[in-house]
Every structure is written in C-alpha cells, then in structure tokens.
Enzyme design. Structure first.
Site, PDB file in Angstrom:
ATOM      1  N   ILE A  62       0.789 -63.753  29.170  1.00 23.33           N
ATOM      2  CA  ILE A  62       0.120 -63.822  27.857  1.00 23.33           C
ATOM      3  C   ILE A  62      -0.146 -65.265  27.418  1.00 23.33           C
ATOM      4  CG2 ILE A  62       0.913 -61.564  27.009  1.00 23.33           C
ATOM      5  CD1 ILE A  62       3.007 -63.171  25.284  1.00 23.33           C
ATOM      6  N   SER A  87      13.773 -62.108  26.244  1.00 25.18           N
ATOM      7  CA  SER A  87      14.496 -61.328  25.225  1.00 25.18           C
ATOM      8  C   SER A  87      16.012 -61.493  25.255  1.00 25.18           C
ATOM      9  CB  SER A  87      14.154 -59.842  25.396  1.00 25.18           C
ATOM     10  OG  SER A  87      14.746 -59.346  26.589  1.00 25.18           O
ATOM     11  N   THR A 127      12.492 -58.962  15.680  1.00 30.75           N
ATOM     12  CA  THR A 127      13.903 -58.607  15.785  1.00 30.75           C
ATOM     13  C   THR A 127      14.662 -58.960  14.505  1.00 30.75           C
ATOM     14  OG1 THR A 127      15.951 -59.248  16.908  1.00 30.75           O
ATOM     15  CG2 THR A 127      14.188 -60.845  16.985  1.00 30.75           C
ATOM     16  N   GLU A 129      17.311 -60.449  14.555  1.00 29.50           N
ATOM     17  CA  GLU A 129      17.996 -61.731  14.794  1.00 29.50           C
ATOM     18  C   GLU A 129      17.333 -62.893  14.067  1.00 29.50           C
ATOM     19  OE1 GLU A 129      19.418 -62.739  18.633  1.00 29.50           O
ATOM     20  OE2 GLU A 129      19.848 -60.670  19.175  1.00 29.50           O
ATOM     21  N   SER A 156      16.227 -66.416  19.000  1.00 23.94           N
ATOM     22  CA  SER A 156      15.862 -65.933  17.660  1.00 23.94           C
ATOM     23  C   SER A 156      14.973 -66.936  16.935  1.00 23.94           C
ATOM     24  CB  SER A 156      17.103 -65.564  16.846  1.00 23.94           C
ATOM     25  OG  SER A 156      18.067 -66.571  16.869  1.00 23.94           O
ATOM     26  N   SER A 158      12.704 -68.745  18.391  1.00 24.36           N
ATOM     27  CA  SER A 158      11.339 -68.560  18.917  1.00 24.36           C
ATOM     28  C   SER A 158      10.698 -67.305  18.324  1.00 24.36           C
ATOM     29  CB  SER A 158      11.350 -68.500  20.452  1.00 24.36           C
ATOM     30  OG  SER A 158      11.995 -67.325  20.905  1.00 24.36           O
ATOM     31  N   ASN A 254      31.503 -54.446  19.224  1.00 25.85           N
ATOM     32  CA  ASN A 254      31.276 -54.424  20.681  1.00 25.85           C
ATOM     33  C   ASN A 254      32.427 -53.744  21.423  1.00 25.85           C
ATOM     34  OD1 ASN A 254      28.942 -55.853  20.235  1.00 25.85           O
ATOM     35  ND2 ASN A 254      29.862 -57.857  20.668  1.00 25.85           N
ATOM     36  N   HIS A 281      27.542 -67.512  18.578  1.00 22.78           N
ATOM     37  CA  HIS A 281      27.505 -66.035  18.567  1.00 22.78           C
ATOM     38  C   HIS A 281      27.359 -65.460  17.147  1.00 22.78           C
ATOM     39  CE1 HIS A 281      29.481 -62.305  20.659  1.00 22.78           C
ATOM     40  NE2 HIS A 281      28.315 -62.015  20.102  1.00 22.78           N
TER      41      HIS A 281
HETATM   42  P1  NAD Z   1      12.595 -56.949  28.126  1.00 26.49           P
HETATM   43  O1  NAD Z   1      13.159 -58.277  28.467  1.00 26.49           O
HETATM   44  O2  NAD Z   1      13.220 -55.712  28.702  1.00 26.49           O
HETATM   45  O3  NAD Z   1      11.039 -56.898  28.524  1.00 26.49           O
HETATM   46  C1  NAD Z   1      10.162 -57.959  28.296  1.00 26.49           C
HETATM   47  C2  NAD Z   1       8.912 -57.716  29.130  1.00 26.49           C
HETATM   48  O4  NAD Z   1       7.977 -58.782  28.830  1.00 26.49           O
HETATM   49  C3  NAD Z   1       9.150 -57.769  30.642  1.00 26.49           C
HETATM   50  O5  NAD Z   1       8.490 -56.690  31.262  1.00 26.49           O
HETATM   51  C4  NAD Z   1       8.544 -59.100  31.069  1.00 26.49           C
HETATM   52  O6  NAD Z   1       8.039 -59.098  32.405  1.00 26.49           O
HETATM   53  C5  NAD Z   1       7.425 -59.265  30.047  1.00 26.49           C
HETATM   54  N1  NAD Z   1       7.033 -60.676  29.861  1.00 26.49           N
HETATM   55  C6  NAD Z   1       7.864 -61.731  29.667  1.00 26.49           C
HETATM   56  N2  NAD Z   1       7.139 -62.871  29.564  1.00 26.49           N
HETATM   57  C7  NAD Z   1       5.827 -62.512  29.663  1.00 26.49           C
HETATM   58  C8  NAD Z   1       4.611 -63.241  29.626  1.00 26.49           C
HETATM   59  N3  NAD Z   1       4.589 -64.569  29.473  1.00 26.49           N
HETATM   60  N4  NAD Z   1       3.442 -62.572  29.758  1.00 26.49           N
HETATM   61  C9  NAD Z   1       3.449 -61.211  29.927  1.00 26.49           C
HETATM   62  N5  NAD Z   1       4.583 -60.485  29.995  1.00 26.49           N
HETATM   63  C10 NAD Z   1       5.760 -61.122  29.865  1.00 26.49           C
HETATM   64  O7  NAD Z   1      12.576 -56.880  26.544  1.00 26.49           O
HETATM   65  P2  NAD Z   1      12.846 -55.659  25.548  1.00 26.49           P
HETATM   66  O8  NAD Z   1      14.302 -55.536  25.301  1.00 26.49           O
HETATM   67  O9  NAD Z   1      12.050 -54.491  25.989  1.00 26.49           O
HETATM   68  O10 NAD Z   1      12.216 -56.256  24.204  1.00 26.49           O
HETATM   69  C11 NAD Z   1      10.817 -56.106  23.940  1.00 26.49           C
HETATM   70  C12 NAD Z   1      10.494 -56.775  22.622  1.00 26.49           C
HETATM   71  O11 NAD Z   1      11.270 -56.209  21.572  1.00 26.49           O
HETATM   72  C13 NAD Z   1      10.795 -58.276  22.603  1.00 26.49           C
HETATM   73  O12 NAD Z   1       9.768 -58.924  21.905  1.00 26.49           O
HETATM   74  C14 NAD Z   1      12.116 -58.385  21.840  1.00 26.49           C
HETATM   75  O13 NAD Z   1      12.191 -59.616  21.163  1.00 26.49           O
HETATM   76  C15 NAD Z   1      11.991 -57.220  20.875  1.00 26.49           C
HETATM   77  N6  NAD Z   1      13.249 -56.591  20.447  1.00 26.49           N
HETATM   78  C16 NAD Z   1      14.167 -56.167  21.356  1.00 26.49           C
HETATM   79  C17 NAD Z   1      15.320 -55.507  20.924  1.00 26.49           C
HETATM   80  C18 NAD Z   1      16.354 -55.005  21.898  1.00 26.49           C
HETATM   81  O14 NAD Z   1      17.419 -54.562  21.466  1.00 26.49           O
HETATM   82  N7  NAD Z   1      16.105 -55.002  23.197  1.00 26.49           N
HETATM   83  C19 NAD Z   1      15.526 -55.304  19.553  1.00 26.49           C
HETATM   84  C20 NAD Z   1      14.559 -55.789  18.645  1.00 26.49           C
HETATM   85  C21 NAD Z   1      13.428 -56.404  19.105  1.00 26.49           C
HETATM   86  O1  DAU Z   2      19.316 -57.395  17.405  1.00 28.81           O
HETATM   87  C1  DAU Z   2      18.229 -57.257  18.233  1.00 28.81           C
HETATM   88  C2  DAU Z   2      18.463 -58.042  19.514  1.00 28.81           C
HETATM   89  O2  DAU Z   2      19.422 -57.315  20.271  1.00 28.81           O
HETATM   90  C3  DAU Z   2      17.188 -58.255  20.315  1.00 28.81           C
HETATM   91  O3  DAU Z   2      16.325 -59.069  19.573  1.00 28.81           O
HETATM   92  C4  DAU Z   2      17.500 -58.924  21.659  1.00 28.81           C
HETATM   93  O4  DAU Z   2      16.312 -59.002  22.448  1.00 28.81           O
HETATM   94  C5  DAU Z   2      18.523 -58.079  22.391  1.00 28.81           C
HETATM   95  O5  DAU Z   2      18.882 -58.713  23.611  1.00 28.81           O
HETATM   96  C6  DAU Z   2      19.769 -57.870  21.524  1.00 28.81           C
HETATM   97  O6  DAU Z   2      20.483 -59.125  21.332  1.00 28.81           O
HETATM   98  P1  DAU Z   2      22.085 -59.197  21.390  1.00 28.81           P
HETATM   99  O7  DAU Z   2      22.481 -60.577  21.727  1.00 28.81           O
HETATM  100  O8  DAU Z   2      22.681 -58.549  20.201  1.00 28.81           O
HETATM  101  O9  DAU Z   2      22.318 -58.184  22.641  1.00 28.81           O
HETATM  102  P2  DAU Z   2      23.287 -58.264  23.919  1.00 28.81           P
HETATM  103  O10 DAU Z   2      23.202 -56.932  24.583  1.00 28.81           O
HETATM  104  O11 DAU Z   2      23.044 -59.480  24.737  1.00 28.81           O
HETATM  105  O12 DAU Z   2      24.715 -58.406  23.250  1.00 28.81           O
HETATM  106  C7  DAU Z   2      25.207 -57.444  22.321  1.00 28.81           C
HETATM  107  C8  DAU Z   2      26.584 -57.903  21.875  1.00 28.81           C
HETATM  108  O13 DAU Z   2      27.488 -57.799  22.983  1.00 28.81           O
HETATM  109  C9  DAU Z   2      26.633 -59.346  21.438  1.00 28.81           C
HETATM  110  O14 DAU Z   2      27.554 -59.481  20.359  1.00 28.81           O
HETATM  111  C10 DAU Z   2      27.185 -60.086  22.659  1.00 28.81           C
HETATM  112  C11 DAU Z   2      28.081 -59.058  23.303  1.00 28.81           C
HETATM  113  N1  DAU Z   2      28.182 -59.129  24.775  1.00 28.81           N
HETATM  114  C12 DAU Z   2      27.027 -59.147  25.498  1.00 28.81           C
HETATM  115  C13 DAU Z   2      27.058 -59.212  26.868  1.00 28.81           C
HETATM  116  C14 DAU Z   2      25.789 -59.271  27.688  1.00 28.81           C
HETATM  117  C15 DAU Z   2      29.423 -59.133  25.390  1.00 28.81           C
HETATM  118  O15 DAU Z   2      30.475 -59.094  24.732  1.00 28.81           O
HETATM  119  N2  DAU Z   2      29.465 -59.189  26.759  1.00 28.81           N
HETATM  120  C16 DAU Z   2      28.336 -59.251  27.531  1.00 28.81           C
HETATM  121  O16 DAU Z   2      28.442 -59.337  28.786  1.00 28.81           O
END
Ligand code: NAD
Ligand code: DAU
Length: 344
Positions: A62, A87, A127, A129, A156, A158, A254, A281
C-alpha cells in the site's frame, strides 16, 4: 449493481475474516483483496474464496503509490477498508520504522488514491491502543471516542498518527471517512505470535507459555466475527467523519486467559513461565462501546466462554495451518498460490 469493495491486509487475521463475512453477507459485492504478503500474510487462509467469482487477490504494497493508483484506475472501488498494517507491538519495539512506513505512509497513499478516484467511503481499521492505557485500580474508567490519544508504543503511535491523518483528510479535502477503534480480537486465523494463538500452539506442543511480568495486564477481548459485523454496519450506516469504539465489555487478565487455555486443553499450569515484561507495557484497555450501540444498534454476540472454545477447537482442527507458520512452509505456499493465480 455490483459494488467493488477494496480490502487491504486481507491475507491477515481480521482482514481474512472480514472477506469471508462480506462474501457471505453481501454476495452482490466484488471484493478485491490487496496484500503485500509480509510475514503476517497467509494466502492459504483465503483458499476457500480464491476461486469465488466475486473475489480477486492482488499482491501489492500500500506504500507503492504508482501501483495503488493503477489498481484504483482498474477497479474503481466504491469503498476501501484498510486493515493493512504492521500489527504486533513487540515487533514495533524491535523495529519501529516499518510501522511508520506501512501504518502512516501507506494510509496516506490509499487516501490520496481515494481522493483521485472519488471513492465513496474510506474506512480505517484502528485500535483502542491509540488511547494509551487505563489504571488497574479504577475499573469504572473506560475509553470513549473523546479520550485523548496517548499512545505508548511505536505501533500505537503509528496507528494514532494514521487516525489523525484520516481526520485531516476529511476536514481538508472532504474525504468521506470513518474510523473504528477496536479492542483485542481473537478467533480463527490469528498469527501465532499474539497471546491467545501463541499460548494454544505452545500448550499443544508442550512448550513453555511465556507470560510477561506477572500476567496482571488486562485486555478487553472481542470475537473477530463481532468486529467484522461492526465494520460492516459502520460502512452501511455509520456517519462520515465519525470515530466508533468497538469492544466487548469483556475485560480479562492475561494470566486468567492462559490458565483457561491450559484447562481447556488439559495441559498443566507448570508450563506457565513468567518472563521479562514488555517495555512500556500498557496496563489495561477497556472500551465503552455506547456510541456504536446507540447509533447503529451493534452489540457483541459471542460470549467469551463460547468464543474461546470455538477458537481452541479451530486451532485443534487446523493444526497444519499454524504448524506451517511455525516451520515457515506457509511462505513457500504463498509463492505457489501466487504462481497459480498468475500474480507476481
Ligand atoms: P495482521 O498482522 O494479522 O495482518 C496484517 C495484514 O496486512 C497482513 O496480511 C500483511 O501481509 C498485510 N500488510 C502489512 N503491510 C502491508 C503493506 N505495506 N501493504 C499491503 N499489505 C500489508 O493484523 P490483524 O491483527 O488482522 O489487524 C488488522 C488491522 O486491525 C490492523 O490495522 C490492526 O492495527 C487493527 N486491529 C487489530 C486488532 C487485533 O486484536 N488484532 C485489534 C484492533 C485493531
Ligand atoms: O487492543 C488492540 C490491539 O491488540 C491491536 O491493536 C494489536 O494489533 C494487537 O496485537 C493487540 O495488541 P496487544 O499487545 O494487546 O496483543 P498481544 O496479543 O501481543 O498481547 C496481549 C497481552 O498479552 C499483552 O498484555 C501482552 C501479553 N503477552 C503477549 C505475548 C505475545 C504475554 O504475556 N506473553 C506473550 O508471549
């Protein structure tokens, strides 16, 4: 008439679930999935829809302005839903720059294309965050859409920068935008670097379960399908220029999640290993979803107990999917699938 919806980041966790949701709920749509296939992109996830007549996959970064403009010229999308992002917070601590590139620059390139081709809606998937964190000892405090942005990590920050840009494009150019800020998602196809799938995969392999600090940090968990429904509702009925918080009123520590996973899988808690805490954290996230509930009638439909059991069952039934990630096989499969599709 067919409506073209361009979904970026559709080979990732939430984007792929959203594509399945769209093709099921709006079969009249043409869905164009745009993904760079970074380490987080897994095309095998999209196998069930690769031959669907209403679906097309395009491998694209993108941030690549020329390629994005060319794609918009060809597809003329009516709506763009931007999931594409780096992410994972831990990766942003190790290497912030790629987060700025994709999450900020990539978002601006997409919005420039939306302006150039009069796209009717740009939806930014953001998000909770961006609000920073909440204290552990004041449970009544929740994030609202008015909570000031106060990011803690490069990830967060970014995402917050991208949100500010989205609102700036709305005010300056009148771009029809919406933003959703969701709490932690869980469900099928989540990359096993995030808490829940990592703990499931490690437990199934009898490996240590690394809990940061004392495991007392709190997240507000939402089943991914509920998030997909919220985004769809915002696209259909959300007010342009507005932010909508999305969360499940489902706060958990957690350590309690990790213990629950051990119980469900019949694995001993002795696998739990307390490791050095994440730098900076965030203590607690908790969303007030009142606005999306009152304006759009959205509510989460999947109680955590049901969602986590479905998720664990999915990882048990789809062991090859996540084992291919652990071995790196999925990246070779990405190349094979791209070759089969004639995508370079
Ligand atoms: P993910 O990491 O599983 O997937 C991200 C996807 O984006 C991947 O398929 C990757 O190849 C693609 N991508 C990365 N850089 C790119 C680029 N430059 N051009 C085109 N494609 C690219 O992420 P996710 O957990 O599915 O999160 C998706 C969105 O939702 C993100 O914007 C994240 O900030 C937001 N979000 C995630 C969560 C969560 O809990 N996972 C919660 C709230 C918001
Ligand atoms: O709140 C939304 C966000 O949730 C999204 O914007 C992010 O893309 C997504 O990755 C997620 O962020 P977190 O940092 O909350 O998720 P993560 O799964 O990495 O971690 C969840 C919690 O667990 C956090 O407090 C850190 C802790 N953790 C995580 C990992 C990977 C551990 O204790 N051990 C671990 O190995």
């Amino acid at each position: 008439m067919t409506k073209c919806v361009l979904v970026t980041g559709g080979a990732g966790f939430i984007g792929s679930n959203f594509i399945f949701y769209l093709l099921r709920e709006h079969p009249e749509n043409l869905v164009v999935c745009v993904d760079k296939l970074t380490y987080a992109g897994n095309l095998s996830t999209l196998t069930p829809v690769l031959q669907h007549p209403g679906f097309r996959f395009v491998k694209l970064d993108i941030c690549d302005r020329d390629a994005v403009m060319k794609l918009f010229d060809q597809e003329r999308p009516e709506a763009v839903v931007n999931f594409a992002a780096e992410s994972h917070v831990d990766r942003s601590i190790d290497n912030p720059s790629v987060f700025l590139q994709t999450n900020v620059i990539g978002t601006s390139v997409l919005m420039d294309a939306c302006r150039a081709y009069d796209v009717a809606r740009f939806h930014q998937v953001s998000t909770d965050e961006v609000y920073g964190d909440l204290p552990l000892d004041r449970p009544a405090l929740l994030f609202t859409e008015e909570t000031p942005l106060h990011a803690s990590s490069a990830y967060s920050a970014s995402k917050a920068a991208a949100d500010l840009l989205v609102m700036a494009y709305h005010r300056t150019y009148g771009l029809p935008v919406t933003i959703s800020r969701c709490s932690n998602n869980y469900g099928p196809y989540q990359f096993p670097e995030k808490l829940i799938p990592l703990m499931i995969a490690n437990a199934l392999n009898d490996r240590p379960l690394p809990v940061y600090g004392q495991g007392l940090n709190v997240r507000d968990w939402l089943y991914v399908e509920d998030h997909c429904r919220a985004i769809d509702l915002i696209l259909q009925k959300g007010r342009v220029g507005e932010v909508y918080n999305v969360g499940g009123h489902n706060e958990m520590r957690n350590i309690d999640i990790v213990r629950l996973i051990c119980r469900e899988l019949g694995k001993p808690e002795s696998l739990i290993t307390y490791v050095t805490d994440r730098k900076g954290h965030d203590l607690r996230y908790a969303i007030n979803p009142g606005k999306i509930k009152n304006e759009l009638g959205w509510q989460p439909q999947t109680p955590f107990g049901e969602g986590i059991r479905k998720t664990i069952q999915w990882y048990l039934a789809n062991r090859t999917w996540w084992e291919n990630i652990l071995t790196g096989q999925y990246q070779r499969e990405n190349e094979d699938i791209c070759r089969g599709l004639g995508v370079s």
